[in-house]
Write a protein that holds these residues in place. Structure first.
Motif, mmCIF file in Angstrom:
data_model
loop_
_atom_site.group_PDB
_atom_site.id
_atom_site.type_symbol
_atom_site.label_atom_id
_atom_site.label_comp_id
_atom_site.label_asym_id
_atom_site.label_seq_id
_atom_site.Cartn_x
_atom_site.Cartn_y
_atom_site.Cartn_z
ATOM 1 N N ARG A 96 29.616 47.184 28.546
ATOM 2 C CA ARG A 96 29.478 45.904 29.243
ATOM 3 C C ARG A 96 30.834 45.279 29.604
ATOM 4 O O ARG A 96 31.034 44.858 30.750
ATOM 5 C CB ARG A 96 28.644 44.952 28.376
ATOM 6 N N GLU A 99 32.455 47.330 32.524
ATOM 7 C CA GLU A 99 31.821 47.118 33.822
ATOM 8 C C GLU A 99 32.120 45.723 34.362
ATOM 9 O O GLU A 99 32.304 45.544 35.574
ATOM 10 C CB GLU A 99 30.320 47.372 33.684
ATOM 11 N N HIS A 100 32.202 44.750 33.466
ATOM 12 C CA HIS A 100 32.570 43.391 33.887
ATOM 13 C C HIS A 100 33.998 43.366 34.434
ATOM 14 O O HIS A 100 34.283 42.692 35.438
ATOM 15 C CB HIS A 100 32.443 42.431 32.701
ATOM 16 N N ARG A 103 33.813 45.200 37.958
ATOM 17 C CA ARG A 103 32.737 44.917 38.909
ATOM 18 C C ARG A 103 33.222 44.363 40.242
ATOM 19 O O ARG A 103 32.802 44.811 41.310
ATOM 20 C CB ARG A 103 31.734 43.944 38.287
ATOM 21 N N GLN A 104 34.116 43.389 40.204
ATOM 22 C CA GLN A 104 34.540 42.735 41.444
ATOM 23 C C GLN A 104 35.200 43.725 42.393
ATOM 24 O O GLN A 104 34.898 43.752 43.594
ATOM 25 C CB GLN A 104 35.498 41.576 41.142
ATOM 26 N N ASP A 107 32.582 46.353 43.729
ATOM 27 C CA ASP A 107 31.694 45.766 44.735
ATOM 28 C C ASP A 107 32.429 45.494 46.045
ATOM 29 O O ASP A 107 31.804 45.445 47.108
ATOM 30 C CB ASP A 107 31.081 44.470 44.202
ATOM 31 N N HIS A 132 28.326 53.244 39.309
ATOM 32 C CA HIS A 132 28.617 52.680 40.629
ATOM 33 C C HIS A 132 29.099 53.806 41.539
ATOM 34 O O HIS A 132 29.866 54.679 41.103
ATOM 35 C CB HIS A 132 29.696 51.598 40.502
#
Length: 279
Positions: A96, A99-100, A103-104, A107, A132
């Protein structure tokens, strides 16, 4: 032009440390970012080793501290201890935060190259499975044919060495790792009694609230450290060690070290470990 990031996860264990050394020596052109996901329940030897490794690499190691700690997630899971069947510690305290952290950029279209320390002598292991489409996973040690002996050689020749906890346990730094052998729980009790007592307290709370799991299969930690039981565990360990020595074929031209916990139990520090940085 597509933006790219190159990341390498460090666990405080030898495989991921050897990979970091290898990449610095052979791929110094890559702008590698090193990270460590801190469960908050690591052995003190882990932090000491990471500081030493950071000095060798000449770059900072990002410390990814989960926004919610072990105690929070333990309550969320009804005080059920993590186990091989319910590895919520890996999911919530390792995956977690990573990935946090990414993530930005993911994406936004950034390609993230993740370098994972899986060796050439681990054909059945897989790396961190990218969640991802912009994540690319690389296995440099496996691709270079580097096995366990090669990992040790890399660490010795670089003067980074091994974390001190390998003197008494076979896998890396999470204090409460449920993959520990019983002899390793005994040694945790001897090396870090306060940490062991913390594990006992968590276990008592879990059992009180109906958890079907104890930290070690078949008995509680309180039972495990009864003097007679400790003697039995140590005796069993010694017998396994002696049996391995008798059965080992030794090349008379080479000096073989005494068997380690890895050898005796047929495991190594990454065989059942967290999947991000391969402990």
């Amino acid at each position: 032009m597509t933006k790219e990031r190159h990341i390498l996860g460090l666990s405080g264990g030898r495989d991921s440390a050897a990979l970091a050394v290898y990449m610095r020596q052979h791929h110094s052109d890559l702008p590698l970012e090193y990270f460590f996901t801190d469960t908050g329940k690591e052995l003190p030897e882990v932090y000491k080793f990471l500081d030493k490794l950071e000095g060798f690499l000449g770059r900072s190691i990002a410390r990814l501290n989960p926004d919610r700690d072990f105690d929070f997630w333990l309550k969320e899971y009804g005080n059920f201890l993590p186990s091989p069947r319910t590895r919520w510690c890996t999911r919530q305290l390792k995956l977690r935060p990573l990935e946090h952290w990414l993530r930005q950029d993911l994406d936004a279209g950034t390609i993230v190259h993740s370098y994972v320390a899986i060796r050439a002598d681990e054909p059945s292991r897989e790396g961190y499975q990218a969640t991802h489409p912009n994540m690319r996973v690389h296995l440099p040690l496996r691709n270079a044919g580097i096995d366990r002996a090669g990992v040790l050689e890399i660490l010795q020749h670089s003067d980074v060495g091994e974390p001190e906890y390998y003197q008494w346990r076979s896998r890396s730094g999470c204090t409460f790792c449920f993959f520990q052998q019983k002899i390793e729980w005994v040694r945790l009790f001897e090396e870090h009694p306060a940490r062991f007592q913390e594990a006992v307290d968590y276990e008592k709370t879990a059992l009180r609230d109906g958890s079907p799991f104890t930290w070690t299969q078949g008995e509680s930690l309180t039972e495990l450290i009864e003097p007679k039981r400790v003697d039995q565990i140590k005796d069993d360990y010694q017998k396994r060690r002696e049996r391995l020595l008798r059965n080992r074929r030794v090349n008379p031209l080479s000096a073989k070290p005494a068997p380690t916990l890895d050898d005796i139990y047929g495991v190594d520090e990454g065989s059942s470990s967290c999947v991000i940085c391969h402990k």
